[in-house]
Design an enzyme around this catalytic site. Structure first.
Site, PDB file in Angstrom:
ATOM      1  N   GLY A  12       0.821  -1.207   0.000  1.00 25.48           N
ATOM      2  CA  GLY A  12       0.000   0.000   0.000  1.00 25.48           C
ATOM      3  C   GLY A  12       0.854   1.257   0.000  1.00 25.48           C
ATOM      4  CG  ASN A 113       4.703  -6.738   8.258  1.00 27.41           C
ATOM      5  OD1 ASN A 113       5.728  -6.663   8.899  1.00 27.41           O
ATOM      6  ND2 ASN A 113       3.540  -6.304   8.702  1.00 27.41           N
ATOM      7  CB  ILE A 142      -0.185   4.202   6.657  1.00 28.05           C
ATOM      8  CG1 ILE A 142      -1.191   3.148   6.185  1.00 28.05           C
ATOM      9  CG2 ILE A 142       0.265   5.077   5.503  1.00 28.05           C
ATOM     10  CD1 ILE A 142      -2.508   3.737   5.687  1.00 28.05           C
ATOM     11  CG  ASP A 143      -1.247  -0.981   8.039  1.00 31.11           C
ATOM     12  OD1 ASP A 143      -2.274  -0.310   8.222  1.00 31.11           O
ATOM     13  OD2 ASP A 143      -1.080  -1.722   7.048  1.00 31.11           O
ATOM     14  CG  MET A 189      -6.986   1.953   5.886  1.00 31.90           C
ATOM     15  SD  MET A 189      -5.698   2.381   4.681  1.00 31.90           S
ATOM     16  CE  MET A 189      -6.698   2.479   3.175  1.00 31.90           C
ATOM     17  NE  ARG A 191      -5.234  -7.409   6.431  1.00 33.63           N
ATOM     18  CZ  ARG A 191      -6.263  -7.530   5.581  1.00 33.63           C
ATOM     19  NH1 ARG A 191      -7.253  -8.351   5.873  1.00 33.63           N
ATOM     20  NH2 ARG A 191      -6.297  -6.834   4.461  1.00 33.63           N
ATOM     21  CD  GLU A 246      -8.823  -1.942   7.154  1.00 39.03           C
ATOM     22  OE1 GLU A 246      -9.518  -1.426   6.252  1.00 39.03           O
ATOM     23  OE2 GLU A 246      -7.633  -2.283   6.986  1.00 39.03           O
ATOM     24  CD  GLN A 302      -7.551   5.639   6.899  1.00 37.50           C
ATOM     25  OE1 GLN A 302      -7.394   5.227   8.035  1.00 37.50           O
ATOM     26  NE2 GLN A 302      -8.178   4.930   5.981  1.00 37.50           N
ATOM     27  NE  ARG A 303      -3.531   3.430  -0.327  1.00 38.60           N
ATOM     28  CZ  ARG A 303      -3.898   2.204  -0.643  1.00 38.60           C
ATOM     29  NH1 ARG A 303      -3.814   1.251   0.270  1.00 38.60           N
ATOM     30  NH2 ARG A 303      -4.330   1.920  -1.855  1.00 38.60           N
TER      31      ARG A 303
END
Length: 422
Positions: A12, A113, A142-143, A189, A191, A246, A302-303
């Site tokens: 992403g 990752n 961004i995560d 966002m 997961r 989310e 967001q990104r």
């Protein structure tokens, strides 16, 4: 550097990913690289021999500055999972044939990752075959869920956008007058990791109470308890704003978004496409409490909101891009650049490299002690961690009132057939 460098972007995109690309390009050139190639759509594009010479696109210092301010992956991205070496050596042979043809000294991959999984496998294959190319990962997501690094480039800008947007949503919500109150659910966002959702708390300040509830995927979500908590809040306030990840799940592991719709799309890494959490919860609250509800999904914004990028984030993204090239030039391979926080006040951060085998396919979650006991908000420790990362602004280069970006390579924006533009 005596030979050439190739760089790709994967996963992403972020508002800062191209700043890392700029850092790779500038540092490689400064260290003597003959050519710096860019893979179009990551390793997937490389397999199809789709790449460009970045010197054809980055010609001036203004181009470098525009690239830093350009959102999304300038080179295009992919979510391509390399097979295990023992499963399909032909894929690796093809990649290495291309790298040998291009005389590649260093392979830099900017990603999260799954991208570090690619660096791990390619560096392992190079060791097995005695190939001299060095492989270095450059962190991006961004995560903010990469292991061994304090934080990841891209996260600070996304957190800044979320905190800002949440503050604006809260103001918009409490100015509305409805008979039974209004509940706004904002889907963010994340997961498995709630770093982004937790940043909604940045909206809290002297002029804003912040969101009323924050739910991260690190804690189990109880639908009935959620409804009861919202009911209690509506007895005191006319407007309730809730931030949800989310990826929040019920006790049996079901994603809340699956309660309303089945999820059909799964990517190459086995990740379900999550969407609809806010919509489901808004419908649930409306049905249970009879109040007006709204569902807001921040989604791609967001990104991609480079106009709200954090200066700290952009500078660190450029820094890790340069550090990746430096590491490769000094002989490292099978490593990823990490950010190490040196102090909070004043904020200082440096770089070093870590073994990618200890990073790939791992996830860094929000510590449980950074979430309150009820699982409905983040603690002050979380805020203290993220606030330094959102500081400062990067002024866009404005043309006719709209931010100017570096032109997308034509090879990305037109369909291709057998390596040629149709």
């Amino acid at each position: 550097m005596k030979r050439n460098v190739i760089v790709g972007q994967s996963g992403g995109p972020t508002a800062a990913i191209n700043s890392s690309l700029a850092g790779v390009y500038r540092t490689a050139k400064d260290r003597g690289a003959q050519k710096v190639y860019g893979m179009l759509h990551g390793v997937q594009g490389l397999l199809e021999e789709n790449y460009i010479d970045l010197a054809d696109h980055i010609k001036t210092e203004l181009d470098v500055e525009l690239l830093k301010r350009t959102p999304a992956a300038f080179l295009g991205s992919c979510r391509y999972k390399l097979p295990e070496i023992h499963e399909n050596r032909e894929v690796y042979d093809k990649i290495f044939e291309i790298l040998e043809k291009l005389d590649i000294e260093a392979f830099i991959y900017i990603g999260g990752n799954d991208s570090m999984d690619t660096i791990k496998k390619l560096s392992d294959y190079a060791i097995i075959t005695g190939f001299s190319t060095r492989f270095i990962g450059c962190p991006k997501t961004i995560d903010n869920d990469l292991a061994l690094t304090d934080h990841t480039p891209g996260y600070g800008s996304a957190a800044k956008y979320i905190g800002t947007s949440m503050k604006e949503i809260i103001r918009d919500s409490f100015c509305l007058e409805t008979e039974n109150g209004i509940v706004t659910i904002v889907e963010i966002m994340g997961r498995n990791a709630g770093w982004l959702t937790g940043s909604a708390a940045l909206s809290e300040g002297e002029d804003c109470e912040g969101p009323d509830l924050i739910y991260l995927p690190e804690t189990t979500f109880d639908l009935q308890a959620f409804g009861g908590r919202v009911r209690e809040l509506l007895e005191k306030k006319t407007s309730i704003v809730v931030a949800v990840s989310e990826g929040i799940r019920t006790a049996d592991g079901t994603y809340v978004c699956e309660l309303g719709n089945s999820i059909d799309f799964v990517d190459a890494f086995g990740h379900k496409q999550l969407s609809g959490t806010a919509s489901y919860l808004a419908s649930f609250i409306a049905g249970e409490l009879g109040c007006k509800t709204r569902a807001i999904e921040l989604s791609t914004l967001q990104r991609s909101a480079s106009h709200a990028a954090s200066r700290v984030d952009i500078l660190e993204a450029y820094q890790v891009g340069g550090a990746a090239v430096k590491a490769a030039d000094e002989g490292d391979t099978g490593k990823m650049v990490v950010l190490q926080r040196l102090s909070d006040d004043p904020y200082q951060c440096g770089t070093e490299v870590k073994d990618v085998h200890k990073i790939a396919n791992d996830e860094k979650l929000v510590p449980r002690e950074w979430v309150n006991e009820e699982g409905t908000y983040v603690t002050s420790e979380f805020i203290s961690y993220v606030r330094p990362l959102i500081q400062g602004d990067v002024s866009p280069v404005m043309v006719d009132g709209i931010p100017r970006h570096l032109y997308t390579p034509r090879e990305l924006s037109y369909r291709q057939k057998k390596g040629n533009i149709e």
